[in-house]
Design a protein around this motif. Structure first.
Motif, PDB file in Angstrom:
ATOM      1  N   ASP A  74       0.861  -1.313   0.183  1.00  0.00           N
ATOM      2  CA  ASP A  74       0.135   0.017   0.063  1.00  0.00           C
ATOM      3  C   ASP A  74       0.914   1.185   0.102  1.00  0.00           C
ATOM      4  O   ASP A  74       1.712   1.350   0.922  1.00  0.00           O
ATOM      5  CB  ASP A  74      -0.923  -0.027   1.260  1.00  0.00           C
ATOM      6  CG  ASP A  74      -1.980   1.133   1.347  1.00  0.00           C
ATOM      7  OD1 ASP A  74      -1.753   2.127   0.543  1.00  0.00           O
ATOM      8  OD2 ASP A  74      -2.954   1.022   1.843  1.00  0.00           O
ATOM      9  N   ALA A  75       0.868   1.988  -1.078  1.00  0.00           N
ATOM     10  CA  ALA A  75       1.902   3.090  -1.220  1.00  0.00           C
ATOM     11  C   ALA A  75       1.729   3.990   0.052  1.00  0.00           C
ATOM     12  O   ALA A  75       2.731   4.661   0.395  1.00  0.00           O
ATOM     13  CB  ALA A  75       1.659   4.045  -2.502  1.00  0.00           C
ATOM     14  N   ALA A  76       0.603   4.005   0.303  1.00  0.00           N
ATOM     15  CA  ALA A  76       0.519   5.292   1.594  1.00  0.00           C
ATOM     16  C   ALA A  76       1.112   4.776   2.828  1.00  0.00           C
ATOM     17  O   ALA A  76       1.652   5.626   3.620  1.00  0.00           O
ATOM     18  CB  ALA A  76      -0.987   5.244   1.884  1.00  0.00           C
ATOM     19  N   THR A  77       1.675   3.422   3.110  1.00  0.00           N
ATOM     20  CA  THR A  77       2.470   3.082   4.094  1.00  0.00           C
ATOM     21  C   THR A  77       3.768   3.158   3.996  1.00  0.00           C
ATOM     22  O   THR A  77       4.603   2.972   4.867  1.00  0.00           O
ATOM     23  CB  THR A  77       1.985   1.686   4.362  1.00  0.00           C
ATOM     24  OG1 THR A  77       2.672   1.170   3.278  1.00  0.00           O
ATOM     25  CG2 THR A  77       0.685   1.449   4.612  1.00  0.00           C
ATOM     26  N   ILE A  78       4.468   3.358   2.705  1.00  0.00           N
ATOM     27  CA  ILE A  78       5.758   3.788   2.501  1.00  0.00           C
ATOM     28  C   ILE A  78       6.293   5.096   3.179  1.00  0.00           C
ATOM     29  O   ILE A  78       6.086   6.051   2.580  1.00  0.00           O
ATOM     30  CB  ILE A  78       6.059   3.232   0.970  1.00  0.00           C
ATOM     31  CG1 ILE A  78       5.495   2.095   0.586  1.00  0.00           C
ATOM     32  CG2 ILE A  78       7.780   3.591   0.638  1.00  0.00           C
ATOM     33  CD1 ILE A  78       5.847   1.501  -0.877  1.00  0.00           C
ATOM     34  N   GLY A  79       7.010   4.911   4.259  1.00  0.00           N
ATOM     35  CA  GLY A  79       7.483   6.101   4.711  1.00  0.00           C
ATOM     36  C   GLY A  79       8.509   7.121   3.854  1.00  0.00           C
ATOM     37  O   GLY A  79       9.439   6.380   3.565  1.00  0.00           O
ATOM     38  N   GLY A  80       8.015   8.080   3.731  1.00  0.00           N
ATOM     39  CA  GLY A  80       8.957   9.023   3.085  1.00  0.00           C
ATOM     40  C   GLY A  80       9.183   8.731   1.531  1.00  0.00           C
ATOM     41  O   GLY A  80      10.113   9.067   0.706  1.00  0.00           O
ATOM     42  N   ASN A  81       7.957   7.839   1.062  1.00  0.00           N
ATOM     43  CA  ASN A  81       8.016   7.437  -0.116  1.00  0.00           C
ATOM     44  C   ASN A  81       9.493   6.703  -0.728  1.00  0.00           C
ATOM     45  O   ASN A  81       9.957   7.185  -1.938  1.00  0.00           O
ATOM     46  CB  ASN A  81       7.651   8.425  -1.404  1.00  0.00           C
ATOM     47  CG  ASN A  81       6.044   8.880  -1.118  1.00  0.00           C
ATOM     48  OD1 ASN A  81       5.306   7.885  -0.864  1.00  0.00           O
ATOM     49  ND2 ASN A  81       5.997  10.014  -1.414  1.00  0.00           N
TER      50      ASN A  81
END
Lengths: 815, 346
Positions: free
Chosen positions: A274-281
């Motif tokens: 889930d892209a939203a969970t990837i801290g700091g993209n």
């Protein structure tokens, strides 16, 4: 791994091959079939779609209902039912009288607690359709005509092969891989869904508008990531769920199902974040920090070590690379943007991590078998496309693609003669080439029946000409290998001496009425200690025992034999004599371990059998005789053995004062014998007197080939015997006096005649002798090789012996 | 005198049956023909009788002597018979059991081992042995098993502590000591210690770090086979193993070579058998051993030129063969040594 036949048929047309024939073919090409299963609905008769018109509770039951059911034939049937999950007008499968359920249960009209029941309404599990037994299979919203046969409502049953894949066949951990082998075997065309895909090397692109990736560990050779935005998480389509269920995977949601489906299709594992969970993209592929923690998808909390590889965001590890994702970074119902990872992780690293964490997944299984690196990006692209099609997202930005292919296609030079030389039977060049081509290998003819074979990257283990021979034989069929008479030129060789000896010893003991035993090498440390002391115990410990009662290698076979005595005594088997032959381990004086060939036996002094006639009981000298015979079988004559008392402090196994220790002069052979310490035997619940012996041989004992016997002529004249009694101190061993007497007698008789035997035949203590003394009576036998001896000749020598022995040994002649 | 002789004979004849022992007999005999015996006394009278009566008298005396001799012989024979009967004791009852309570036997694993080795012996294979306490190089590296192979894990293989020294298993370099996981290590020690052609079988004990159950055992036994020569082929492999299977399982046994994977053979196979008369296991394919051609890498590791030499190798579990042959369903029976088990194979 489960392979669905229906799914397989998309890549190779096997519709004309019966499933049994495929099941027989798979093991013969190296894919072992553990089980052939059926998925979905098998053909069923008299089971049709019906509607529950109404129902009332059964008057004689608190859980049954009495239902009125219409199956479209104009007759309303009454059926008693235990399920609770239906309401009036629900449409359900109805098994009518005459039906036989998949489990073999036949449906008849019956009476249940006084109510007639004219059939049975079914659950999914009762139909063999799925595992659902929560209630009836409700089909109300499917718009089915009443009376429709149930098989018309579901796709036909699928055959599923549960295949076990050997370590060298990672390419077959997918439907396309298995299809390729079957296509080669049945000589059919492989329809590879990614045949035309561009297998380009990673672009080196480390970031796009949504993501930046850094590859920081050599344990990941290749990493790609795609961002797909605007997905709608929902169940995956029915066909995909069917495929997954058939392949033994649980459908979850469209995105996760697509990653699993592509993995099962092509063999390349994928992971969706889930892209939203990837801290700091930010994604970092790095080694874990020692002690770093992660909670996995299955809820298990793991502490990582520095030799494990993880996929992390700016702050935390999200995935244990190639093994399992974390709980908080996966796709959920709320996910809208997905980052899709396709990568190649080092097989050894994934294997170590997977074993250390005791987590094995579909993904780790594949990575440890070395997935095709050229397929990684292709699989990523295929999954991304499916996500866009089935979950409605859009692929945004350029894919990130870092690293390089760790390996690629290879070329192998081989000739037809090489293949024939290894096979040993005639086969045409054309047949060999045909098989290479069927396997998807490229072949370039170099002339003279020599070829250059191009092996694509999906077969990492096909590397050398001999590997191509295996490929040829596998597909050509091992049943074509002829079986003929065997040419066996003599190698002029003998069985290993240790093997010859153990065979002799075993036959000797079995011939004496001993039952041969076989016990485990690994023993309990407490047992070793109580029998052989602490020092021995320390020397024999394993580094990584599985259990504490199997922590030490055995120094002796006797504890095992005591186990056998205990077991057979308690089972009332009337045991008496046991032996075992095997390897035991003893430290030498420097502490180095010696692997020793041991022959050991135990025998009860008295029988445990009741008998109408009694026999004399056995004693320690029975063991001595056996041990010396066993030593003789190893080429060590009794006279070369020096017998003394063992140190029972160090080896509490033996009863003090009733045991013996002997070695030969070369110290290659050791004998331990005597009574088992009575208290120790009791710790085995054995109250009987146990006599035991163990002959231990170092490898040195088997160095020289056994000598052939040389014939010596013997005297034709009669022997003359004289008896002699010697009084000695109680502590003096009889053997010592016998040796002295032998030497003295030989000296006295030398040059005149032979001393044939010096034998102690009586030991006397008591009346007529001083306290602390004993009398040993010896028989001395003389014989000449040239004449009959006269009394006078013998008497003269015998007189001299009587004088000389008192000087040679501390003894007095008893007259 | 005639009367005297008749009396002597008749008295002797009536006294004889009462004589039971040799001393009694000697006394009896001396009383008649000894120096003071009654018969001797009569004979002494011969000197005093008239010359013309002597022939007749002599004849009578001779007749009497012959009668006495017959009585002596008969009596002695009776005494000897009695003595023998006393020495032999009462006649035996052959239906009584022997009081000896022991009957020796070989363990079924030993019997199968010797049977299998014997079969291969006839094909020119001799027995080789190697250490159970092996080094990692001989057990794995030399056999082309990579360092990250699962079998080399601490979880699967039993190791000795790092400082262990073991005289009987010389190391290649500084590798660890372990309990061998297969007898294939004997291939390596044999090829390093002698020149080809080689044809050996190596029976021996192996170890796995396994929990004991009906089919797993902390140690078990294998027989390894190795044939190194010029031009050893797949046909040789099939021929040798087919011949073995027929000897153990009978002429009706079928075999098949199923492609498989072992690091030290290429190609590798599992051999399956199918037998019509093996109880519940009849007419099913049953795996009995792994086999293949010796991998060229293994030959190189022991300094043999893979272009010159080739070989075949096979390895079977003795427990497995014994369980199939005897219909034993639990491997633990072999290690319990219950006499009720052992006696069945005596």
């Amino acid at each position: 791994m489960k392979i669905s036949l229906q799914w397989l048929n998309q890549y190779v047309d096997l519709s004309d091959v019966p499933a049994e024939k495929i099941a027989d073919a798979l093991p013969m090409i190296g894919l072992e079939v553990e089980e052939v299963l059926s998925a979905g609905l098998v053909p069923l008769e008299h089971i049709v779609v019906g509607k529950i018109l109404s129902f009332v509770p059964h008057t004689n039951s608190d859980h049954l209902s009495v239902c009125q059911v219409d199956v479209g034939d104009g007759v309303i049937r009454q059926i008693v039912c235990g399920a609770k999950n239906f309401k009036a007008n629900d449409v359900v499968p109805v098994a009518l009288p005459g039906a036989v359920m998949p489990g073999g249960f036949a449906i008849n009209e019956t009476t249940m607690r006084g109510e007639v029941s004219q059939g049975m309404m079914c659950s999914g599990r009762e139909l063999g359709l799925n595992d659902d037994h929560g209630g009836l299979l409700i089909m109300t919203d499917r718009d089915l005509a009443l009376g429709t046969p149930i098989n018309d409502c579901f796709p036909p049953a699928d055959t599923v092969f549960d295949i076990s894949i050997t370590a060298n066949r990672g390419d077959c951990l997918s439907h396309v891989g298995v299809a390729r082998d079957l296509a080669a075997y049945f000589n059919k065309t492989l329809k590879n869904p990614v045949a035309g895909a561009d297998r380009k090397a990673p672009s080196g692109n480390a970031s796009n508008a949504f993501l930046s990736v850094s590859l920081e560990t050599p344990n990941c050779a290749l990493y790609t990531a795609r961002t797909i935005r605007g997905v709608k998480i929902a169940p995956s389509p029915e066909w995909m769920q069917r495929d997954l269920l058939a392949a033994g995977m649980r459908p979850i949601n469209n995105v996760v199902d697509i990653t699993n489906w592509v993995m099962a299709e092509l063999g390349s594992p994928l992971h969706a974040f889930d892209a939203a969970t990837i801290g700091g993209n930010t994604i970092k592929i790095r080694q874990a920090v020692e002690g770093e923690k992660i909670k996995l998808l299955d809820g298990k909390e793991c502490t990582l070590t520095a030799d494990m590889c993880v996929i992390a965001d700016a702050e935390k590890p999200m995935v244990v690379a190639g093994v399992m994702g974390g709980e908080n970074s996966g796709v959920t119902d709320a996910t809208t943007d997905v980052v899709l990872e396709a990568a190649w992780f080092d097989p050894g690293s994934v294997r170590k991590t997977s074993r250390a964490l005791a987590v094995s997944t579909d993904s780790s299984t594949r990575f440890t078998r070395d997935v095709d690196p050229t397929l990684v990006d292709v699989a990523g692209a295929r999954a991304a496309q499916l996500i866009c099609e089935l979950a409605g997202g859009t692929l945004e930005g350029e894919p990130v693609a870092l690293g390089a292919f760790p390996r690629a296609d290879r070329t192998i030079e081989i000739s037809g003669d090489y293949v024939r030389a290894r096979c040993g039977y005639a086969v045409e060049d054309a047949a060999i080439l045909d098989i290479f081509k069927r396997l998807g290998f490229g072949v370039e003819d170099k002339g003279n029946s020599c070829w250059s074979v191009l092996v694509p990257a999906f077969r990492p283990e096909v590397d050398r000409p001999i590997d191509l021979v295996e490929e040829f034989v596998r597909i050509y069929g091992t049943d074509t290998i002829p079986s003929e008479a065997i040419a066996a030129p003599n190698t002029v060789d003998a069985d290993a001496q240790s093997a010859q000896f153990t065979r002799k010893a075993a036959n000797l003991l079995a011939g004496r009425g001993f039952a041969e035993c076989v016990h485990y090498t690994l023993r309990d440390s407490a047992e070793v200690k109580k029998c052989f002391g602490e020092k021995m115990t320390d020397a024999l410990a394993l580094a990584n025992p599985l259990t504490s009662d199997q922590s030490h290698i055995r120094p002796s076979l006797i504890p095992g034999l005591l186990d056998a005595l205990r077991l057979n005594l308690s089972a009332h088997n009337e045991p008496r004599r046991f032996f075992e032959i095997g390897r035991v381990f003893r430290p030498d004086r420097t502490g180095a371990l010696r692997e020793v060939v041991s022959v050991a036996f135990v025998v009860l002094a008295e029988p445990t059998t009741r008998s109408w006639k009694s026999r004399e009981k056995l004693d320690v000298f029975f063991a001595k005789k056996l041990c010396t015979e066993i030593a003789a079988a190893a080429g060590v004559a009794e006279q070369r053995l020096l017998f003394g008392a063992p140190d029972t402090e160090q080896t509490p196994l033996w009863q003090k004062g009733h045991s013996a220790l002997a070695t030969d002069r070369a110290r290659a052979l050791t004998i331990e014998l005597g009574l088992i310490d009575a208290k120790l035997a009791l710790s085995w619940d054995i109250s009987e007197t146990v006599i035991a012996g163990e002959v231990l041989l170092l490898q040195d004992a088997f160095k020289n080939p056994p000598k052939r016997a040389r014939f010596k002529a013997f005297s034709t004249f009669p022997p003359v015997a004289r008896d002699l009694a010697l009084v000695v101190d109680e502590s003096v061993p009889a053997g010592e006096i016998a040796d002295r007497l032998k030497a003295t007698a030989n000296k006295a008789a030398s040059k005149q005649f032979l001393v044939e035997k010096v034998n102690c035949f009586d030991v006397y203590r008591g009346k007529g002798l001083p306290e602390g003394k004993k009398s040993l009576a010896f028989e001395i036998v003389f014989r000449s090789e040239t004449k009959t001896l006269t009394d006078a000749e013998v008497g003269k020598v015998f007189d001299k012996i009587q004088v000389d022995i008192e000087r040679a040994a501390k003894c007095t002649v008893r007259r | 005198m005639q009367q005297q002789l008749a009396n002597i004979v008749s008295e002797a004849s009536s006294a004889a049956p009462a004589i039971k022992t040799r001393p009694e007999f000697e006394v009896f005999k001396a009383g008649l023909v000894g120096s003071k015996g009654s018969m001797t006394a009569v004979m002494k009278l011969m000197g005093s009788i008239p010359k013309e009566e002597k022939p007749a008298m002599g004849k009578l005396i001779n007749e009497a002597k012959q009668k006495l001799e017959a009585i002596f012989a008969e009596t002695l024979a009776r005494i000897e018979d009695a003595e023998l009967a006393a020495k032999l004791g009462e006649p035996i009852d052959p239906s009584l059991p022997s009081p000896d309570d022991f009957a020796g036997m070989r363990h079924p694993l030993s019997q199968i081992r010797e049977e299998v080795c014997g079969i291969f012996h006839r094909l020119g294979f001799t027995i080789a042995e190697g250490p159970e306490l092996e080094t990692e190089w001989f057990c794995f590296d030399a056999l082309n098993t990579p360092a990250n192979h699962p079998a080399r894990d601490m979880q699967d293989t039993l190791f000795l502590p790092a400082d262990t020294k073991a005289t009987d298993a010389p190391k290649k370099a500084d590798e660890a000591y372990l309990l061998r996981s297969h007898t294939s290590s004997v291939q390596i020690r044999t090829m390093l210690s002698r020149k080809p052609p080689i044809r050996i079988v190596a029976p021996g004990r192996c170890f796995r770090r396994d929990t004991v159950d009906a089919t797993h055992s902390a140690n078990f036994h294998q027989i390894e086979g190795l044939w190194i020569d010029k031009n050893v082929t797949l046909k040789d492999l099939k021929s040798v193993l087919d011949s073995f299977v027929r000897e153990v399982f009978g002429n009706a046994a079928e075999t098949r070579l199923r492609p498989s994977f072992f690091p030290f053979t290429e190609p590798s196979f599992e051999m399956d058998i199918r037998v019509p008369n093996m109880g519940a296991l009849s007419n099913r394919w049953l795996e009995i051993m792994g086999c293949g051609l010796v991998d060229p890498k293994v030959l190189e590791n022991v300094g043999l030129d893979a272009n010159e030499w080739s070989g075949l190798a096979f390895g079977m579990g003795i427990e497995r063969i014994a369980m199939l042959v005897h219909g034993i369903d639990d491997i633990r029976h072999f290690y319990a040594n219950d006499l009720r088990f052992l006696r069945q194979f005596a």
